[in-house]
Design an enzyme around this catalytic site. Structure first.
Site, PDB file in Angstrom:
ATOM      1  N   LYS A 124      -5.099   2.619  -2.820  1.00 18.23           N
ATOM      2  CA  LYS A 124      -3.979   2.075  -1.631  1.00 18.23           C
ATOM      3  C   LYS A 124      -4.770   2.036  -0.486  1.00 18.23           C
ATOM      4  O   LYS A 124      -4.561   0.889   0.229  1.00 18.23           O
ATOM      5  CB  LYS A 124      -3.030   2.824  -1.609  1.00 18.23           C
ATOM      6  CG  LYS A 124      -1.937   2.937  -2.771  1.00 18.23           C
ATOM      7  CD  LYS A 124      -1.488   1.595  -3.219  1.00 18.23           C
ATOM      8  CE  LYS A 124      -0.521   1.532  -4.102  1.00 18.23           C
ATOM      9  NZ  LYS A 124      -0.130  -0.095  -4.474  1.00 18.23           N
TER      10      LYS A 124
ATOM     11  N   TYR B 291      -5.185   7.773  -6.114  1.00 19.47           N
ATOM     12  CA  TYR B 291      -3.912   6.582  -5.693  1.00 19.47           C
ATOM     13  C   TYR B 291      -4.109   6.353  -4.368  1.00 19.47           C
ATOM     14  O   TYR B 291      -4.095   5.191  -3.759  1.00 19.47           O
ATOM     15  CB  TYR B 291      -2.986   7.328  -5.898  1.00 19.47           C
ATOM     16  CG  TYR B 291      -1.608   6.734  -5.508  1.00 19.47           C
ATOM     17  CD1 TYR B 291      -1.124   5.315  -6.196  1.00 19.47           C
ATOM     18  CD2 TYR B 291      -0.833   7.110  -4.543  1.00 19.47           C
ATOM     19  CE1 TYR B 291      -0.132   4.524  -5.530  1.00 19.47           C
ATOM     20  CE2 TYR B 291       0.338   6.385  -3.949  1.00 19.47           C
ATOM     21  CZ  TYR B 291       0.585   5.218  -4.227  1.00 19.47           C
ATOM     22  OH  TYR B 291       1.680   4.233  -3.829  1.00 19.47           O
TER      23      TYR B 291
ATOM     24  N   SER C 174       0.768  -1.144   0.025  1.00 21.49           N
ATOM     25  CA  SER C 174       0.161   0.087  -0.035  1.00 21.49           C
ATOM     26  C   SER C 174       0.929   1.074  -0.033  1.00 21.49           C
ATOM     27  O   SER C 174       1.994   1.327  -0.675  1.00 21.49           O
ATOM     28  CB  SER C 174      -0.911   0.041   1.232  1.00 21.49           C
ATOM     29  OG  SER C 174      -1.919   0.896   1.185  1.00 21.49           O
ATOM     30  N   SER C 175       0.978   2.252   0.784  1.00 23.46           N
ATOM     31  CA  SER C 175       1.426   3.611   0.756  1.00 23.46           C
ATOM     32  C   SER C 175       1.003   4.219   2.139  1.00 23.46           C
ATOM     33  O   SER C 175       0.102   4.153   2.638  1.00 23.46           O
ATOM     34  CB  SER C 175       1.099   4.599  -0.536  1.00 23.46           C
ATOM     35  OG  SER C 175       1.599   5.644  -0.314  1.00 23.46           O
TER      36      SER C 175
END
Length: 260
Positions: free
Chosen positions: A161, A157, A144-145
């Site tokens: 994520k 985005y 993920s982030s």
């Protein structure tokens, strides 16, 4: 070092960047690694050659993960290649493939749909359709982030994520009866062959990131890969449904010396 000898691993988006770092780390731990690429066949071949030169087992497989057909192609080809080597199962699935594009204002419906297709839909269907191949006691790790914790300009985005984290928590619950663990790693700023060059052109931005990171530097692919290897190993057998941020303490607070 975690021992993954005799195990198979599929790492999506592993011809370059963080994915390549993960593939290198799993191969170094003894896993037979399927190096997936979306478009850059040359980079994937170079990665495979690099792993083999260091004694690892690896092969490249290409598929466009923006389509469900591409997901099916990837699993069919990877499964066939593993079977050729006498392994009829998948032990470790790493959903790493993904991309970020643009600011909120510039996000078109087409960009939005492709972001979700690659970053969220592909991991969903990869796990779903890999279940017959995925070994009991297997490992699923998705990338993920750290953007899901802070406010960034690429909203679509971040949304995609965040969806991965929610998905993995539920999958951990559903697949636990088979002993399959499902976890997420959330990297912060990481220097790869692409991003490092971009940041060198903007030294002020690079320094801001460093100043806002508790450990005082930008991350590297091995920083992330070591955590993925742990989650893929027996040492992490009692860890599931978790999101581990691997960011060096990105944006934990104001830089030291700045008054609150």
């Amino acid at each position: 070092m975690p021992d993954l000898k005799g195990r198979t691993a599929l790492v999506t988006g592993s011809s370059r960047g963080i994915g390549r770092g993960i593939a290198e780390r799993l191969a170094a731990s003894g896993a037979h690694v399927a190096v997936h690429y979306g478009h850059d066949e040359r980079a994937a071949a170079e990665t495979v050659a690099h792993l083999r030169e260091r004694g690892g087992e690896a092969f490249a497989v290409g598929a466009d993960l923006s389509t469900v057909a591409g997901v099916d192609t990837l699993l069919a080809e990877a499964g066939a290649r593993f079977a050729e080597s006498g392994r009829d199962r998948l032990d470790v699935l790493v959903n790493n493939a993904g991309f970020s594009t643009t600011f909120f204002e510039a996000t078109t419906p087409e960009i939005f749909d492709r972001l979700f297709a690659v970053n969220a839909r592909a991991p969903f269907f990869l796990v779903q359709r890999a279940l017959p191949l995925l070994a009991d006691g297997g490992r699923v790790v998705s990338v993920s982030s750290a953007a899901i914790r802070v406010a960034v300009s690429d909203v679509a985005y971040t949304m995609a994520k965040a969806a991965v984290v929610a998905m993995n928590r539920t999958l951990a619950h559903l697949l636990g009866e088979r002993g399959i663990t499902v976890n997420t790693v959330a990297p912060g700023a990481v220097d790869t062959d692409l991003t490092a060059a971009e940041r060198r052109e903007e030294p002020e931005t690079r320094q801001v990131i460093i100043d806002m990171t508790a450990l005082g530097r930008i991350g590297t692919p091995p920083d992330v890969a070591d955590v993925v290897a742990f989650l893929a190993s027996d040492e992490a057998r009692w860890v599931t449904g978790q999101c581990v941020e691997v960011s060096g303490g990105l944006f934990l607070g104001l830089p030291p010396g700045i008054a609150h």
